[in-house]
Design a protein around this motif. Structure first.
Motif, PDB file in Angstrom:
ATOM      1  N   GLY A   1     -63.879  -6.159 -26.206  1.00 30.96           N
ATOM      2  CA  GLY A   1     -65.214  -6.657 -26.573  1.00 30.96           C
ATOM      3  C   GLY A   1     -66.362  -5.806 -26.062  1.00 30.96           C
ATOM      4  O   GLY A   1     -67.528  -6.123 -26.312  1.00 30.96           O
TER       5      GLY A   1
ATOM      6  N   LYS B   1     -66.135  -0.656 -27.973  1.00 32.40           N
ATOM      7  CA  LYS B   1     -65.478   0.636 -28.160  1.00 32.40           C
ATOM      8  C   LYS B   1     -65.180   0.917 -29.635  1.00 32.40           C
ATOM      9  O   LYS B   1     -65.488   2.003 -30.144  1.00 32.40           O
ATOM     10  N   SER B   2     -64.560  -0.055 -30.312  1.00 36.99           N
ATOM     11  CA  SER B   2     -64.227   0.162 -31.734  1.00 36.99           C
ATOM     12  C   SER B   2     -65.489   0.316 -32.572  1.00 36.99           C
ATOM     13  O   SER B   2     -65.534   1.129 -33.501  1.00 36.99           O
ATOM     14  N   THR B   3     -66.488  -0.471 -32.230  1.00 38.80           N
ATOM     15  CA  THR B   3     -67.759  -0.361 -32.942  1.00 38.80           C
ATOM     16  C   THR B   3     -68.300   1.063 -32.822  1.00 38.80           C
ATOM     17  O   THR B   3     -68.751   1.658 -33.805  1.00 38.80           O
TER      18      THR B   3
END
Ligand code: ADP
Ligand code: ADP
Length: 228
Positions: free
Chosen positions: A37, A40-42
């Motif tokens: 949350g 990181k992926s964003t």
């Protein structure tokens, strides 16, 4: 070189990234670490422009990506390969078919597609597995197919989203060795995200630490991890 300047990303009124500025120099292995949350992926989706930032600017080798049309973005995305935690292979296609997929999307002639896909498979050590299907392979082999697919278009940058999280420790080391070869032998800049400190320590030369959408630390790996 990848540059993020004051980048924010909001989903509704939730701010997943909050004014993040960082520079990924060419030629290294850059690690992004943080809890689930943290954003990181964003961050990766903003780098390959699968998503556009709410505010701020994303630049690839000096080109501002945020204002570009979809058509111009597609050309830039081809310079970026992406590897996923769950491999994201097509079950119905052969190993070669999976690796060839982005090349076919790029509209290359069939013999070129085949040759480049085979070269990528050979680079990851799976030349012999071209005709198999993903379910006939181990987890580590599947991830190497995913990596070959990401390399097929000869990208300048490889983005890895928890590529080793689904793998056992030994297979993790094999994949990290492969990343190192991709970096040194092919000159590909790597940005990898992980929640595993060991992964960072093993291969990254620079790191960024995200927490709750904020960049809390960035710098040379040995410096960031040097303090007690
Ligand atoms: P990480 O990769 O560090 O686990 P993410 O970038 O996936 O973090 O997510 C950061 C935060 O943004 C999380 O709270 C997540 O729930 C939220 N988020 C991510 N993508 C979306 C989305 N498409 N819509 C709404 N919220 C999202
Ligand atoms: P569509 O034409 O509807 O995009 P595709 O066959 O291109 O269908 O893709 C099917 C699914 O696989 C989509 O969810 C897409 O996001 C995903 N996908 C397509 N290409 C790739 C790829 N190179 N790597 C990982 N997933 C992909």
């Amino acid at each position: 070189m990848i540059e993020l300047v004051e980048v924010s990303k909001e989903y509704g009124d939730f701010r997943a990234l909050d004014r993040v500025s960082l520079t990924v120099p060419d030629g290294g292995i850059f690690g992004v670490i943080g809890h689930s949350g943290a954003g990181k992926s964003t961050l990766l989706r903003l780098i390959n422009q699968l998503e556009r930032p709410t505010a701020g600017s994303v630049r690839l080798n000096g080109t501002e990506l945020t204002g570009l049309s979809e058509r111009r973005l597609r050309a830039h995305r081809r310079e970026i390969g992406m590897v996923f935690q769950q491999f994201n292979l097509f079950k119905s296609r052969t190993v070669l078919g999976n690796v060839a997929y982005p090349l076919r999307l790029a509209g290359l002639p069939r013999p070129v597609v085949r040759q480049r896909a085979l070269e990528a498979l050979e680079f990851v050590g799976l030349g012999e597995y071209a005709k198999r299907h993903p379910e006939q392979l181990s987890g580590g082999q599947r991830q190497r197919v995913g990596i070959a697919r990401a390399l097929a278009n000869s990208p300048k940058v490889l983005l890895s989203d928890e590529a080793t999280s689904a793998l056992d420790p030994e297979t993790t080391l094999e994949v990290l060795d492969l990343f190192r070869r991709i970096n040194t032998e092919l000159g590909v800049t790597i940005v990898l995200i992980t929640h595993e400190m060991d992964v960072l320590r093993r291969i990254c030369d620079r790191v960024a630490v995200l927490d709750g959408g904020r960049l809390v630390e960035t710098g040379d790996a040995y410096r960031v991890f040097a303090h007690p």
